[in-house]
Design an enzyme around this catalytic site. Structure first.
Site, short mmCIF file in Angstrom:
data_model
loop_
_atom_site.label_atom_id
_atom_site.label_comp_id
_atom_site.label_asym_id
_atom_site.label_seq_id
_atom_site.Cartn_x
_atom_site.Cartn_y
_atom_site.Cartn_z
N ARG A 176 0.85 -1.38 -0.18
CA ARG A 176 0.09 -0.02 0.02
C ARG A 176 0.89 1.27 -0.08
O ARG A 176 0.58 2.31 0.50
CB ARG A 176 -1.04 -0.14 1.10
CG ARG A 176 -2.03 -1.12 1.53
CD ARG A 176 -3.05 -1.11 0.19
NE ARG A 176 -2.55 -2.22 -0.88
CZ ARG A 176 -2.56 -3.16 -0.37
NH1 ARG A 176 -3.08 -4.00 0.15
NH2 ARG A 176 -2.13 -4.11 -1.57
N SER A 227 -10.52 -1.48 3.48
CA SER A 227 -9.69 -1.69 4.66
C SER A 227 -9.24 -0.27 5.23
O SER A 227 -8.56 0.46 4.56
CB SER A 227 -8.36 -2.46 4.58
OG SER A 227 -8.64 -3.85 3.87
N GLU A 297 -4.85 3.19 6.22
CA GLU A 297 -4.71 2.84 4.99
C GLU A 297 -5.30 4.01 4.00
O GLU A 297 -4.91 4.52 3.03
CB GLU A 297 -5.12 1.61 4.37
CG GLU A 297 -4.90 1.35 3.04
CD GLU A 297 -5.38 0.13 2.46
OE1 GLU A 297 -5.17 -0.89 3.22
OE2 GLU A 297 -6.09 0.06 1.32
C1 LIG Z 1 -15.35 -2.31 -1.07
C2 LIG Z 1 -14.09 -1.86 -1.25
C3 LIG Z 1 -12.79 -2.93 -1.59
C4 LIG Z 1 -11.58 -2.75 -1.48
N1 LIG Z 1 -10.67 -3.42 -1.86
C5 LIG Z 1 -9.40 -3.26 -1.67
C6 LIG Z 1 -8.60 -4.46 -2.01
O1 LIG Z 1 -8.56 -5.73 -2.20
N2 LIG Z 1 -6.99 -3.96 -2.13
C7 LIG Z 1 -6.92 -2.68 -2.02
O2 LIG Z 1 -5.66 -2.32 -2.07
N3 LIG Z 1 -7.78 -1.56 -1.88
C8 LIG Z 1 -8.85 -2.06 -1.77
N4 LIG Z 1 -9.97 -1.14 -1.47
C9 LIG Z 1 -9.25 0.56 -1.35
C10 LIG Z 1 -9.49 1.41 -2.63
O3 LIG Z 1 -10.23 0.82 -3.54
C11 LIG Z 1 -8.08 1.28 -3.48
O4 LIG Z 1 -7.29 1.85 -2.55
C12 LIG Z 1 -8.25 1.77 -4.75
O5 LIG Z 1 -7.15 1.45 -5.53
C13 LIG Z 1 -8.36 3.34 -4.43
O6 LIG Z 1 -8.55 3.92 -5.94
P1 LIG Z 1 -9.43 5.18 -6.07
O7 LIG Z 1 -9.28 5.53 -7.57
O8 LIG Z 1 -10.76 5.21 -5.46
O9 LIG Z 1 -8.41 6.25 -5.47
P2 LIG Z 1 -8.89 7.50 -4.34
O10 LIG Z 1 -9.64 7.05 -3.44
O11 LIG Z 1 -9.55 8.57 -5.21
O12 LIG Z 1 -7.43 8.07 -3.88
C14 LIG Z 1 -6.55 7.31 -3.42
C15 LIG Z 1 -5.21 8.18 -3.27
O13 LIG Z 1 -4.71 8.20 -4.51
C16 LIG Z 1 -4.44 9.57 -4.96
N5 LIG Z 1 -4.86 9.56 -6.33
C17 LIG Z 1 -5.81 9.30 -6.84
N6 LIG Z 1 -5.66 9.43 -8.37
C18 LIG Z 1 -4.57 9.87 -8.49
C19 LIG Z 1 -3.68 10.43 -9.47
N7 LIG Z 1 -4.09 10.09 -11.04
N8 LIG Z 1 -2.26 10.70 -9.32
C20 LIG Z 1 -2.05 10.79 -8.16
N9 LIG Z 1 -2.56 10.43 -7.08
C21 LIG Z 1 -3.76 9.97 -7.24
C22 LIG Z 1 -5.52 10.33 -4.28
O14 LIG Z 1 -5.16 11.63 -4.03
C23 LIG Z 1 -5.39 9.57 -2.86
O15 LIG Z 1 -4.43 10.02 -1.93
C24 LIG Z 1 -11.21 -1.26 -1.52
C25 LIG Z 1 -12.31 -0.33 -1.43
C26 LIG Z 1 -13.50 -0.67 -1.02
C27 LIG Z 1 -14.57 0.69 -1.14
#
Ligand SMILES: Cc1cc2nc3c(=O)[nH]c(=O)nc-3n(C[C@H](O)[C@H](O)[C@H](O)COP(=O)(O)OP(=O)(O)OC[C@H]3O[C@@H](n4cnc5c(N)ncnc54)[C@H](O)[C@@H]3O)c2cc1C
Length: 312
Positions: A176, A227, A297
């Site tokens: 992560r 998480s 996280e």
């Molecule tokens: C039901 C559920 C299940 C999940 N299961 C998992 C799992 O199995 N494994 C896991 O690792 N995570 C999991 N997650 C957490 C989450 O989905 C991941 O961390 C995901 O990769 C975040 O992506 P996002 O586009 O939603 O990011 P966001 O929440 O929009 O952003 C996350 C971070 O990344 C930064 N960011 C976003 N886009 C960019 C960009 N283009 N350039 C620079 N920085 C950027 C943001 O500023 C922020 O700090 C889960 C979440 C949910 C709701």
């Protein structure tokens, strides 16, 4: 901190059709959070470079939003600019040397599905992670079966208003964690799957299906950000919170999930403060009971950083 939004910045925002005081709750899977002072959907590299330079010049904080599935917006909202990459960054196309060139606003599920169908074994570990490719790279998302960095070969970014490109080998990725500088905007990335990492697609598709069934039974499907805490290796955050008797603990609309104690859910009507209070309670109780510090996280976006999110 009082911020003075100078006229030139406001003019720039208007010329790019940024919205003002846009509610952020709909952009987070936790469905909480106040408004963003400015909200911009960017559709070109040149706009992003311009805006990043302007933010630096006018000392405006910028938050990059992708799928919002790992983000907790504060109830007060955000006084700076929330920038989201628009549809122009949603693509998967052939890149150099048989790599895939993937835009940062592409859904991670789409890339996962394609990669599994190509036979890339590590992509089985990506399955079930919501959000977009940019967020997935920033978080090095995945599971023990595979992380995003396993398939990456190159990341294209904007930093200090300039385009840059990094070989994956030059970025520090771990659990992560992605070592790119804090104010980096990921715009696209190349994924390359070496032949020796390819398996039988049908077998992988079956593995993903089995994994989906397992997830449905063990993780809540209502509003959460996945998480809440990182696992303090070799322990699991969920197991520790459960041992601390906090599973099911409720505060207004927020709850430490009964299905999985490392998920804090919004059962409806929760405030960001309720979620923060439950997270703080879990962190304190686990520390007092087992001497282990749980570190979030999920990412917090707001003006006043709560203690829960403050420590490094
Ligand atoms: C039901 C559920 C299940 C999940 N299961 C998992 C799992 O199995 N494994 C896991 O690792 N995570 C999991 N997650 C957490 C989450 O989905 C991941 O961390 C995901 O990769 C975040 O992506 P996002 O586009 O939603 O990011 P966001 O929440 O929009 O952003 C996350 C971070 O990344 C930064 N960011 C976003 N886009 C960019 C960009 N283009 N350039 C620079 N920085 C950027 C943001 O500023 C922020 O700090 C889960 C979440 C949910 C709701």
């Amino acid at each position: 901190v009082q911020r003075h939004h100078n006229q030139a910045f406001i003019k720039l925002m208007q010329s790019l059709h940024a919205e003002e005081n846009r509610a952020l709750a709909p952009f987070s899977t936790l469905r909480v959070g106040g408004p963003a002072r400015f909200f911009l959907l960017a559709n070109s590299l040149s706009d992003i470079m311009l805006v990043q330079k302007a933010c630096r010049e006018h000392q405006i904080n910028m938050h990059i939003l992708s799928g919002g599935s790992n983000t907790l917006f504060s109830d007060e909202g955000f006084l700076g600019l929330v920038l989201k990459l628009g549809p122009a960054f949603d693509y998967i196309k052939p890149g150099p040397a048989q790599a895939l060139l993937v835009g940062a606003a592409t859904t991670f599920a789409k890339l996962t599905k394609l990669s599994v169908n190509m036979g890339f074994e590590k992509a089985v570990g990506w399955a079930g992670t919501p959000g977009l490719v940019g967020g997935a790279i920033r978080m090095n998302a995945g599971t023990r079966m595979g992380e995003v960095s396993d398939g990456l070969s190159r990341v294209n970014i904007i930093h200090d208003g300039e385009l840059k490109s990094f070989n994956k080998k030059d970025i520090d990725f771990s659990y992560r964690h992605c070592g790119l500088a804090e104010n980096t905007i990921i715009t696209s990335a190349e994924f390359f799957y070496a032949k020796e990492n390819l398996g039988e697609p049908n077998k992988l598709i079956q593995q993903v299906k089995a994994y989906q069934v397992k997830r449905k039974l063990s993780q809540p499907s209502i509003n959460s950000a996945g998480s809440f805490f990182k696992n303090p290796y070799p322990e699991f955050a969920g197991a520790l919170i459960e041992k601390a008797n906090l599973k099911g603990k409720t505060l207004n609309g927020a709850q430490i999930s009964q299905l999985h104690a490392n998920f804090i859910i919004n059962r409806g009507g929760a405030k960001a403060d309720d979620i923060i209070a439950l997270g703080s309670l879990a962190q304190k109780t686990v520390f007092n009971s087992f001497g282990l510090v749980l570190r979030p996280e999920i990412r917090y976006v707001g003006e006043r950083i709560p203690t829960l999110f403050a420590q490094k």
